[in-house]
Design a protein around this motif. Structure first.
Motif, PDB file in Angstrom:
ATOM      1  N   VAL A 135       0.814  -1.218   0.000  1.00 53.05           N
ATOM      2  CA  VAL A 135       0.000   0.000   0.000  1.00 53.05           C
ATOM      3  C   VAL A 135       0.851   1.274   0.000  1.00 53.05           C
ATOM      4  O   VAL A 135       0.341   2.349  -0.307  1.00 53.05           O
ATOM      5  N   ARG A 136       2.141   1.132   0.334  1.00 51.42           N
ATOM      6  CA  ARG A 136       3.034   2.293   0.336  1.00 51.42           C
ATOM      7  C   ARG A 136       4.464   1.790   0.204  1.00 51.42           C
ATOM      8  O   ARG A 136       4.813   0.746   0.744  1.00 51.42           O
ATOM      9  N   ASN A 137       5.280   2.582  -0.521  1.00 55.26           N
ATOM     10  CA  ASN A 137       6.696   2.237  -0.672  1.00 55.26           C
ATOM     11  C   ASN A 137       7.463   3.514  -0.983  1.00 55.26           C
ATOM     12  O   ASN A 137       6.915   4.452  -1.566  1.00 55.26           O
ATOM     13  N   THR A 138       8.727   3.540  -0.590  1.00 53.68           N
ATOM     14  CA  THR A 138       9.567   4.675  -0.956  1.00 53.68           C
ATOM     15  C   THR A 138       9.922   4.572  -2.435  1.00 53.68           C
ATOM     16  O   THR A 138       9.812   3.503  -3.054  1.00 53.68           O
ATOM     17  N   ALA A 139      10.342   5.684  -3.022  1.00 57.41           N
ATOM     18  CA  ALA A 139      10.543   5.784  -4.471  1.00 57.41           C
ATOM     19  C   ALA A 139      11.575   4.800  -5.013  1.00 57.41           C
ATOM     20  O   ALA A 139      11.490   4.390  -6.174  1.00 57.41           O
ATOM     21  N   ASN A 140      12.551   4.385  -4.209  1.00 58.41           N
ATOM     22  CA  ASN A 140      13.593   3.481  -4.689  1.00 58.41           C
ATOM     23  C   ASN A 140      13.193   2.009  -4.610  1.00 58.41           C
ATOM     24  O   ASN A 140      13.967   1.128  -4.947  1.00 58.41           O
ATOM     25  N   GLY A 141      11.962   1.722  -4.207  1.00 61.21           N
ATOM     26  CA  GLY A 141      11.460   0.354  -4.157  1.00 61.21           C
ATOM     27  C   GLY A 141      10.758  -0.014  -5.452  1.00 61.21           C
ATOM     28  O   GLY A 141      10.476   0.843  -6.291  1.00 61.21           O
ATOM     29  N   GLU A 142      10.467  -1.297  -5.612  1.00 62.95           N
ATOM     30  CA  GLU A 142       9.827  -1.764  -6.840  1.00 62.95           C
ATOM     31  C   GLU A 142       8.390  -2.233  -6.628  1.00 62.95           C
ATOM     32  O   GLU A 142       7.672  -2.435  -7.596  1.00 62.95           O
ATOM     33  N   THR A 143       7.964  -2.432  -5.383  1.00 61.78           N
ATOM     34  CA  THR A 143       6.580  -2.840  -5.168  1.00 61.78           C
ATOM     35  C   THR A 143       5.646  -1.647  -5.310  1.00 61.78           C
ATOM     36  O   THR A 143       6.047  -0.500  -5.151  1.00 61.78           O
ATOM     37  N   SER A 144       4.387  -1.967  -5.629  1.00 60.94           N
ATOM     38  CA  SER A 144       3.347  -0.945  -5.769  1.00 60.94           C
ATOM     39  C   SER A 144       2.028  -1.558  -5.317  1.00 60.94           C
ATOM     40  O   SER A 144       1.983  -2.736  -4.933  1.00 60.94           O
ATOM     41  N   GLY A 169      14.910   1.598   2.277  1.00 58.79           N
ATOM     42  CA  GLY A 169      13.633   2.287   2.253  1.00 58.79           C
ATOM     43  C   GLY A 169      12.650   1.673   3.226  1.00 58.79           C
ATOM     44  O   GLY A 169      12.999   0.783   4.012  1.00 58.79           O
ATOM     45  N   THR A 170      11.415   2.161   3.170  1.00 61.82           N
ATOM     46  CA  THR A 170      10.355   1.651   4.012  1.00 61.82           C
ATOM     47  C   THR A 170       9.122   1.399   3.147  1.00 61.82           C
ATOM     48  O   THR A 170       8.932   2.037   2.107  1.00 61.82           O
ATOM     49  N   SER A 171       8.310   0.467   3.585  1.00 61.38           N
ATOM     50  CA  SER A 171       7.072   0.161   2.886  1.00 61.38           C
ATOM     51  C   SER A 171       6.043  -0.337   3.874  1.00 61.38           C
ATOM     52  O   SER A 171       6.367  -0.677   5.020  1.00 61.38           O
ATOM     53  N   THR A 172       4.809  -0.390   3.418  1.00 63.08           N
ATOM     54  CA  THR A 172       3.703  -0.911   4.213  1.00 63.08           C
ATOM     55  C   THR A 172       2.924  -1.877   3.341  1.00 63.08           C
ATOM     56  O   THR A 172       2.639  -1.575   2.180  1.00 63.08           O
ATOM     57  N   VAL A 173       2.593  -3.046   3.912  1.00 66.73           N
ATOM     58  CA  VAL A 173       1.732  -3.995   3.213  1.00 66.73           C
ATOM     59  C   VAL A 173       0.582  -4.367   4.139  1.00 66.73           C
ATOM     60  O   VAL A 173       0.760  -4.501   5.351  1.00 66.73           O
ATOM     61  N   ASP A 174      -0.613  -4.493   3.561  1.00 69.56           N
ATOM     62  CA  ASP A 174      -1.815  -4.825   4.319  1.00 69.56           C
ATOM     63  C   ASP A 174      -2.354  -6.172   3.901  1.00 69.56           C
ATOM     64  O   ASP A 174      -2.392  -6.495   2.709  1.00 69.56           O
ATOM     65  N   GLU A 175      -2.826  -6.935   4.894  1.00 61.53           N
ATOM     66  CA  GLU A 175      -3.498  -8.185   4.600  1.00 61.53           C
ATOM     67  C   GLU A 175      -4.812  -7.904   3.871  1.00 61.53           C
ATOM     68  O   GLU A 175      -5.534  -6.964   4.216  1.00 61.53           O
TER      69      GLU A 175
END
Length: 111
Positions: free
Chosen positions: A11-20, A104-110
């Motif tokens: 649901v969220r990722n910093t710009a240098n990450g590849e997930t979306s 970086g940092t990211s957030t993932v939701d179930e």
């Protein structure tokens, strides 16, 4: 906390990450061993392998192939939060072990 058969969406990722938000993660857990597969968005296919702490914290390594045909690798530590719905949100701090080795940092939701 058990992650077996849980499905997550980024649901969220910093710009240098590849997930979306198009990236979906499928987790399996046996004992304290976590495995997972993921894909979507810029990621053609990905795998992760890690350990689940007694408090539900995750420490894992990941490898993925992106839509540019690059093999990327990294490490991640995730802290779980149980939402009012009972679903799990993971707050992640990660670092590439390939490419520019940035973090970086990211957030993932179930889901």
């Amino acid at each position: 906390m058990n992650y077996n058969n849980k499905i997550f969406r980024a649901v969220r990722n910093t710009a240098n990450g590849e997930t979306s938000t198009a990236t979906i993660f499928y987790y399996e857990q046996t004992g304290n061993i976590l495995t997972g597969k993921y894909c979507g968005g810029r990621i053609v296919t990905g795998q992760l392998l890690g350990l689940v702490g007694e408090d539900g914290q995750l420490d894992f390594r990941y490898q993925q192939i992106n839509t540019d045909g690059q093999l990327m690798t990294g490490c991640c530590q995730s802290t779980p939060e149980v939402l009012p719905t009972g679903k799990i949100r993971l707050h992640e701090t990660w670092r590439w072990t390939s490419g520019d080795e940035s973090s970086g940092t990211s957030t993932v939701d179930e889901i």
